[in-house]
Design a protein around this motif. Structure first.
Motif, PDB file in Angstrom:
ATOM      1  N   ASP A 253       0.530  -0.740   0.294  1.00 26.95           N
ATOM      2  CA  ASP A 253      -0.004  -0.170   0.114  1.00 26.95           C
ATOM      3  C   ASP A 253       1.421   1.407  -0.392  1.00 26.95           C
ATOM      4  OD1 ASP A 253      -2.442  -1.704   0.154  1.00 26.95           O
ATOM      5  OD2 ASP A 253      -2.884  -0.975   2.347  1.00 26.95           O
ATOM      6  N   SER A 254       1.803   1.332   0.913  1.00 27.35           N
ATOM      7  CA  SER A 254       2.716   2.543   0.982  1.00 27.35           C
ATOM      8  C   SER A 254       4.068   2.389  -0.491  1.00 27.35           C
ATOM      9  CB  SER A 254       3.840   2.554   2.473  1.00 27.35           C
ATOM     10  OG  SER A 254       4.253   1.398   1.838  1.00 27.35           O
ATOM     11  N   GLY A 255       3.981   1.943  -0.697  1.00 26.50           N
ATOM     12  CA  GLY A 255       5.108   1.921  -1.999  1.00 26.50           C
ATOM     13  C   GLY A 255       6.757   1.611  -1.686  1.00 26.50           C
ATOM     14  N   VAL A 256       6.838   1.163  -0.013  1.00 28.65           N
ATOM     15  CA  VAL A 256       8.114   1.260   0.454  1.00 28.65           C
ATOM     16  C   VAL A 256       8.474  -0.184   0.147  1.00 28.65           C
ATOM     17  CG1 VAL A 256       9.047   1.464   2.542  1.00 28.65           C
ATOM     18  CG2 VAL A 256       7.753   3.426   1.565  1.00 28.65           C
ATOM     19  N   PRO A 257       9.155  -0.542  -0.426  1.00 34.69           N
ATOM     20  CA  PRO A 257      10.366  -2.153  -0.618  1.00 34.69           C
ATOM     21  C   PRO A 257      10.441  -2.315   1.069  1.00 34.69           C
ATOM     22  CG  PRO A 257      11.562  -0.637  -1.602  1.00 34.69           C
ATOM     23  CD  PRO A 257      10.180  -0.005  -1.034  1.00 34.69           C
ATOM     24  N   ILE A 258      10.132  -3.488   1.522  1.00 35.95           N
ATOM     25  CA  ILE A 258      10.349  -3.658   2.704  1.00 35.95           C
ATOM     26  C   ILE A 258      11.183  -5.532   2.668  1.00 35.95           C
ATOM     27  CG2 ILE A 258       8.774  -2.261   3.706  1.00 35.95           C
ATOM     28  CD1 ILE A 258       7.095  -5.468   4.531  1.00 35.95           C
ATOM     29  N   LEU A 259      12.093  -5.453   3.455  1.00 31.73           N
ATOM     30  CA  LEU A 259      13.036  -6.563   4.122  1.00 31.73           C
ATOM     31  C   LEU A 259      11.919  -6.946   5.318  1.00 31.73           C
ATOM     32  CD1 LEU A 259      14.812  -4.457   2.418  1.00 31.73           C
ATOM     33  CD2 LEU A 259      15.924  -6.815   1.784  1.00 31.73           C
ATOM     34  N   LEU A 260      12.010  -8.297   5.409  1.00 33.06           N
ATOM     35  CA  LEU A 260      12.254  -8.867   7.056  1.00 33.06           C
ATOM     36  C   LEU A 260      13.072  -9.841   7.264  1.00 33.06           C
ATOM     37  CD1 LEU A 260       8.250 -10.178   7.056  1.00 33.06           C
ATOM     38  CD2 LEU A 260       9.292  -7.914   8.549  1.00 33.06           C
ATOM     39  N   PRO A 261      13.774  -9.961   8.141  1.00 35.51           N
ATOM     40  CA  PRO A 261      15.044 -10.915   8.705  1.00 35.51           C
ATOM     41  C   PRO A 261      14.523 -12.430   8.391  1.00 35.51           C
ATOM     42  CG  PRO A 261      13.379 -10.313  10.655  1.00 35.51           C
ATOM     43  CD  PRO A 261      12.905  -9.375   9.629  1.00 35.51           C
ATOM     44  N   LEU A 262      15.432 -12.840   7.729  1.00 34.60           N
ATOM     45  CA  LEU A 262      14.574 -14.932   8.176  1.00 34.60           C
ATOM     46  C   LEU A 262      14.755 -15.002   9.439  1.00 34.60           C
ATOM     47  CD1 LEU A 262      18.015 -15.101   5.631  1.00 34.60           C
ATOM     48  CD2 LEU A 262      15.709 -14.758   5.195  1.00 34.60           C
ATOM     49  N   MET A 263      15.787 -14.724  10.510  1.00 31.10           N
ATOM     50  CA  MET A 263      15.947 -15.259  11.924  1.00 31.10           C
ATOM     51  C   MET A 263      16.615 -15.919  11.505  1.00 31.10           C
ATOM     52  SD  MET A 263      15.119 -12.987  13.679  1.00 31.10           S
ATOM     53  CE  MET A 263      15.842 -13.690  15.130  1.00 31.10           C
ATOM     54  N   ASP A 264      17.580 -16.771  11.320  1.00 25.56           N
ATOM     55  CA  ASP A 264      18.262 -17.556  11.263  1.00 25.56           C
ATOM     56  C   ASP A 264      19.465 -18.128  11.891  1.00 25.56           C
ATOM     57  OD1 ASP A 264      20.174 -16.371  10.393  1.00 25.56           O
ATOM     58  OD2 ASP A 264      19.892 -16.922   8.340  1.00 25.56           O
ATOM     59  N   LEU A 265      20.309 -19.012  12.338  1.00 19.36           N
ATOM     60  CA  LEU A 265      20.885 -18.558  13.337  1.00 19.36           C
ATOM     61  C   LEU A 265      22.499 -17.456  13.253  1.00 19.36           C
ATOM     62  CD1 LEU A 265      22.280 -22.086  13.021  1.00 19.36           C
ATOM     63  CD2 LEU A 265      21.009 -21.834  14.692  1.00 19.36           C
ATOM     64  N   GLU A 266      22.086 -17.056  12.528  1.00 15.35           N
ATOM     65  CA  GLU A 266      22.821 -15.557  11.716  1.00 15.35           C
ATOM     66  C   GLU A 266      22.322 -14.207  12.937  1.00 15.35           C
ATOM     67  OE1 GLU A 266      25.681 -12.799   9.020  1.00 15.35           O
ATOM     68  OE2 GLU A 266      25.034 -14.683   8.260  1.00 15.35           O
ATOM     69  N   ASP A 267      20.503 -14.646  12.238  1.00 12.60           N
ATOM     70  CA  ASP A 267      19.944 -13.026  13.587  1.00 12.60           C
ATOM     71  C   ASP A 267      19.543 -13.924  14.366  1.00 12.60           C
ATOM     72  OD1 ASP A 267      19.709 -11.937  10.437  1.00 12.60           O
ATOM     73  OD2 ASP A 267      17.851 -12.750   9.952  1.00 12.60           O
ATOM     74  N   GLU A 268      19.555 -14.387  14.736  1.00 10.83           N
ATOM     75  CA  GLU A 268      19.773 -14.838  16.904  1.00 10.83           C
ATOM     76  C   GLU A 268      20.388 -14.527  16.976  1.00 10.83           C
ATOM     77  OE1 GLU A 268      18.030 -19.564  16.306  1.00 10.83           O
ATOM     78  OE2 GLU A 268      16.639 -19.173  15.909  1.00 10.83           O
ATOM     79  N   SER A 269      22.479 -14.764  16.239  1.00 12.14           N
ATOM     80  CA  SER A 269      23.302 -14.663  17.137  1.00 12.14           C
ATOM     81  C   SER A 269      23.157 -13.163  17.063  1.00 12.14           C
ATOM     82  CB  SER A 269      24.755 -15.304  16.245  1.00 12.14           C
ATOM     83  OG  SER A 269      24.882 -14.593  15.392  1.00 12.14           O
TER      84      SER A 269
ATOM     85  N   GLY B 272      13.894  -3.068  22.984  1.00  9.16           N
ATOM     86  CA  GLY B 272      14.151  -1.767  23.934  1.00  9.16           C
ATOM     87  C   GLY B 272      14.552  -0.795  22.833  1.00  9.16           C
ATOM     88  N   LEU B 273      14.698  -1.263  21.087  1.00  6.61           N
ATOM     89  CA  LEU B 273      14.718  -0.131  20.214  1.00  6.61           C
ATOM     90  C   LEU B 273      15.946   0.126  20.514  1.00  6.61           C
ATOM     91  CD1 LEU B 273      12.041   1.619  19.967  1.00  6.61           C
ATOM     92  CD2 LEU B 273      11.953  -0.093  18.847  1.00  6.61           C
ATOM     93  N   PHE B 274      16.834  -0.889  20.984  1.00 12.29           N
ATOM     94  CA  PHE B 274      18.408  -0.282  20.881  1.00 12.29           C
ATOM     95  C   PHE B 274      19.037  -0.667  19.478  1.00 12.29           C
ATOM     96  CE2 PHE B 274      17.689  -3.187  25.093  1.00 12.29           C
ATOM     97  CZ  PHE B 274      17.644  -2.506  25.295  1.00 12.29           C
ATOM     98  N   ARG B 275      19.902   1.242  19.023  1.00 14.83           N
ATOM     99  CA  ARG B 275      20.591   1.058  18.245  1.00 14.83           C
ATOM    100  C   ARG B 275      21.161   0.993  17.731  1.00 14.83           C
ATOM    101  NH1 ARG B 275      21.560   7.486  15.384  1.00 14.83           N
ATOM    102  NH2 ARG B 275      22.286   6.613  13.343  1.00 14.83           N
ATOM    103  N   ASN B 276      21.920   0.277  17.959  1.00 17.72           N
ATOM    104  CA  ASN B 276      23.274   0.354  18.150  1.00 17.72           C
ATOM    105  C   ASN B 276      22.859  -1.491  17.626  1.00 17.72           C
ATOM    106  OD1 ASN B 276      25.289   2.168  17.947  1.00 17.72           O
ATOM    107  ND2 ASN B 276      25.489   1.944  20.256  1.00 17.72           N
ATOM    108  N   LYS B 277      22.810  -2.424  17.831  1.00 22.16           N
ATOM    109  CA  LYS B 277      21.959  -4.008  18.033  1.00 22.16           C
ATOM    110  C   LYS B 277      21.189  -3.970  16.701  1.00 22.16           C
ATOM    111  CE  LYS B 277      23.610  -6.517  21.149  1.00 22.16           C
ATOM    112  NZ  LYS B 277      24.634  -7.700  21.187  1.00 22.16           N
ATOM    113  N   LEU B 278      20.581  -2.305  16.654  1.00 18.09           N
ATOM    114  CA  LEU B 278      19.923  -2.883  15.241  1.00 18.09           C
ATOM    115  C   LEU B 278      20.753  -2.956  14.122  1.00 18.09           C
ATOM    116  CD1 LEU B 278      16.301  -0.759  16.447  1.00 18.09           C
ATOM    117  CD2 LEU B 278      16.331  -3.044  16.036  1.00 18.09           C
ATOM    118  N   GLU B 279      21.375  -1.344  13.995  1.00 17.53           N
ATOM    119  CA  GLU B 279      22.119  -1.659  13.155  1.00 17.53           C
ATOM    120  C   GLU B 279      23.303  -2.283  12.709  1.00 17.53           C
ATOM    121  OE1 GLU B 279      22.685   3.349  13.133  1.00 17.53           O
ATOM    122  OE2 GLU B 279      24.095   2.231  14.477  1.00 17.53           O
ATOM    123  N   GLN B 280      23.513  -3.085  13.945  1.00 17.04           N
ATOM    124  CA  GLN B 280      24.592  -4.458  13.419  1.00 17.04           C
ATOM    125  C   GLN B 280      24.092  -5.517  12.828  1.00 17.04           C
ATOM    126  OE1 GLN B 280      26.069  -5.558  17.008  1.00 17.04           O
ATOM    127  NE2 GLN B 280      28.410  -3.968  17.960  1.00 17.04           N
ATOM    128  N   ALA B 281      22.750  -5.876  12.876  1.00 18.22           N
ATOM    129  CA  ALA B 281      21.944  -6.671  12.529  1.00 18.22           C
ATOM    130  C   ALA B 281      21.838  -6.946  11.632  1.00 18.22           C
ATOM    131  CB  ALA B 281      20.787  -7.391  13.761  1.00 18.22           C
TER     132      ALA B 281
END
Length: 367
Positions: free
Chosen positions: A173-189, A198-207
């Protein structure tokens, strides 16, 4: 480490009429890529019948959705000319057709596919001096933590849930192409549900590094009543960190409201400002132009930007090509659009220079 396969969540893959986006497997060294969004002027809506009045109702709703996609905002709906257009949406239609989705149940209504005329819609928006956001748009990585029934989980690309469906529909609807995480072992680590909550910016940027998206949206959604969900969001776009909230609403509207705000923020950065009268002349020097094929590719690449009206050659010296661009919008907006991709890369050591009263900025062409 395996190369991650990133799926742009645009619409359910099982839908017959899906507008889907896929990124190929990305190496760790890949650069951010903008997404050329297809289908911005196409809308699919459920209808009760093929009667003319029902088609007109759906066409008006479809045109409204297209206008919001292209402007990134709802301000255009306050304009008298736009209100008149919504009363006669068939004037802006190129074609329409009916279909029954392959996953339909016996009781599910049929759908109407509407394709609106890009030229006519954009002309309307120019007349009322509304922004026009082209189809070269930044990809948005989404990390969303949902709290319900005493537990929390992260929405992932692989799940089949009302939340995933809501996010996919919101992206469409918005026209914004989005991605969702795979939540595989790499994401979980790399990240936990508590990090997203907690919306922790450093963790979000790293992942998000592995996904190579231009922007990141993180949110936490929680129930306020049995069927109402409120959200708190953090958008990371360039050097900016923008926080906002969405009030309690139904599941299917939570992501839509968040992405509507994201689209509005992005459009202010990337859309053409049609309220500015007159064209702007910008000089751009491009290095690495080795042959006629490179010349053709770089000029075609620049002409594809919505804000670029024309491209002309000013000077050629060896592998350096100087171009004059006639644009709708100033240099900074063109710079932001170019930065969405890695085809033209700024040459840091090349200081800006003036030629014929115009600033010349130097880029390296990467075919």
């Amino acid at each position: 480490m395996n190369r991650p396969l990133i799926m742009f969540v645009w619409q359910r893959a099982k839908q017959f009429c899906a507008v889907s986006f896929c990124l190929a497997a990305l190496c760790a060294s890949s650069l951010v890529q903008a997404v050329e969004v297809a289908g911005l002027y196409r809308v699919d809506l459920p209808v009760a019948s093929q009667q003319q009045n029902e088609r007109k109702r759906a066409s008006s709703a479809g045109l409204k959705r297209v206008i919001q996609r292209i402007t990134g905002d709802t301000a255009a709906f306050n304009e008298a000319q736009v209100q008149q257009a919504l009363q006669s949406p068939e004037r802006y239609l190129r074609q329409y057709s009916y279909y029954q989705a392959t996953n339909s149940t016996v009781n599910e209504r049929q759908h109407l596919r509407l394709l609106f005329d890009e030229t006519l819609v954009n002309r309307l928006l120019r007349q009322v001096k509304q922004p026009i956001w082209g189809d070269n748009r930044p990809g948005l990585m989404m990390w969303v933590a949902v709290e319900g029934r005493g537990d929390r989980h992260l929405i992932s690309a692989g799940e089949n849930s009302p939340w995933q469906t809501a996010v996919e529909q919101a992206g469409q609807d918005s026209g914004v192409p989005i991605l969702l995480p795979l939540m595989d072992l790499e994401d979980e680590s790399n990240i936990s549900v508590m990090d997203v909550w907690g919306l922790f910016r450093n963790k979000l940027e790293q992942a998000s590094v592995r996904y190579r998206s231009e922007a990141v949206l993180a949110g936490r959604l929680y129930q306020t009543t049995s069927d109402q969900w409120a959200g708190r969001w953090l958008l990371l776009l360039g050097d900016e960190a923008i926080s906002f909230v969405t009030p309690g609403t139904a599941i299917q509207n939570s992501a839509s409201e968040a992405l509507a705000q994201v689209a509005s923020i992005m459009a202010k950065r990337y859309a053409i400002d049609t309220s500015v009268l007159g064209a702007t002349h910008i000089k751009l020097a491009v290095e690495g132009i080795k042959n006629l094929q490179d010349y053709a590719r770089v000029t075609a690449y620049l002409k594809a930007f919505a804000m670029v009206d024309d491209v002309a050659v000013s000077h050629v010296e060896g592998e350096r090509l100087t171009l004059v661009l006639i644009t709708e919008g100033e240099w900074q907006k063109l710079k932001d659009v170019i930065a969405l991709d890695n085809r033209l890369v700024p040459v840091p050591e090349a200081a800006g220079e003036f030629a014929d009263g115009l600033m010349v900025m130097t880029y390296q062409w990467r075919p």
